[in-house]
Scaffold this motif. Structure first.
Motif, short mmCIF file in Angstrom:
data_model
loop_
_atom_site.label_atom_id
_atom_site.label_comp_id
_atom_site.label_asym_id
_atom_site.label_seq_id
_atom_site.Cartn_x
_atom_site.Cartn_y
_atom_site.Cartn_z
N ALA A 109 0.82 -1.21 0.00
CA ALA A 109 0.00 0.00 0.00
C ALA A 109 0.86 1.26 0.00
CB ALA A 109 -0.93 -0.01 1.21
N LEU A 110 1.93 1.25 0.78
CA LEU A 110 2.78 2.43 0.87
C LEU A 110 3.48 2.74 -0.44
CD1 LEU A 110 4.39 1.79 4.37
CD2 LEU A 110 2.73 3.57 3.79
N GLN A 111 3.82 1.72 -1.22
CA GLN A 111 4.57 1.98 -2.45
C GLN A 111 3.75 2.77 -3.46
OE1 GLN A 111 5.86 -1.70 -4.11
NE2 GLN A 111 3.86 -2.26 -4.89
N THR A 112 2.44 2.78 -3.33
CA THR A 112 1.63 3.59 -4.26
C THR A 112 1.89 5.08 -4.05
OG1 THR A 112 -0.27 3.63 -2.77
CG2 THR A 112 -0.18 1.84 -4.39
N PHE A 113 2.39 5.43 -2.88
CA PHE A 113 2.69 6.83 -2.59
C PHE A 113 4.17 7.16 -2.75
CE2 PHE A 113 -0.93 5.59 0.08
CZ PHE A 113 -1.88 6.44 -0.44
N ALA A 114 4.99 6.15 -3.01
CA ALA A 114 6.44 6.35 -3.11
C ALA A 114 6.79 6.94 -4.47
CB ALA A 114 7.18 5.03 -2.92
N ALA A 115 7.83 7.74 -4.48
CA ALA A 115 8.30 8.36 -5.71
C ALA A 115 9.05 7.33 -6.55
CB ALA A 115 9.23 9.53 -5.38
#
Length: 173
Positions: A109-115
């Motif tokens: 889930a967090l990687q969807t917000f990662a650059a």
């Protein structure tokens, strides 16, 4: 993809290290004056994980999401295992294992917000396995007995993945 100059990366690494040290130090100072009745190890792990998640939130760098997700999930599992009166030791261990599994899955889930990060599905493997084992341990009974077949399940999944990979390779005419 552009990389930050080396002195900026070094500064970011120093800030990361400083925040982790501060988080651990605050916990150390608090525990010197407040003696909790329960073990605080899980809280320490979770606070360090939350510090990494805060760094991830401010930078959107994937390298902070991984330890943040894992340590926060593990810490939450440890805290849950110590906070609830479990009927069996399997339930206590299940809380820790499930927490760790959820920590790995949170990375997805967090990687969807990662650059600059797309389709890194690797956390699904440890997260799925740990989540399944933790859930079985929490359920207990026959669910735990099903864990005896984990090898067969992995072979079956591997064969399906292999079959799909080979089936998608069509010979060129």
């Amino acid at each position: 993809m552009t990389h930050a100059p080396r002195h900026i990366q070094t500064q970011r690494d120093q800030v990361t290290f400083a925040i982790v040290l501060i988080a651990i130090g605050v916990i150390g100072v608090v525990t010197q004056y407040w003696q909790p009745s329960a073990d605080i190890g899980g809280w320490v792990v979770m606070v360090i994980g939350l510090a990494f998640l805060a760094l991830f939130g401010s930078t959107r760098e994937y390298r902070y999401a991984v330890p943040g997700g894992i340590m926060t999930g593990l810490g939450a599992g440890i805290v849950a295992s110590q906070s609830v009166h479990w009927a069996t030791s399997e339930g206590e261990g299940g809380a820790v294992v499930l927490g760790l599994g959820i920590g790995f899955l949170s990375i997805l889930a967090l990687q969807t917000f990662a650059a600059g990060v797309h389709n890194r599905w690797w956390p699904l493997i440890p997260g799925g396995i740990l989540g399944s084992v933790g859930t079985a341990l929490l359920i207990g009974g026959q669910a735990v007995q099903l864990l005896d077949y984990w090898g067969i399940a992995l072979v079956a999944i591997g064969l399906v993945v292999l079959w799909r990979a080979l089936a998608s390779r069509r010979p060129e005419a």
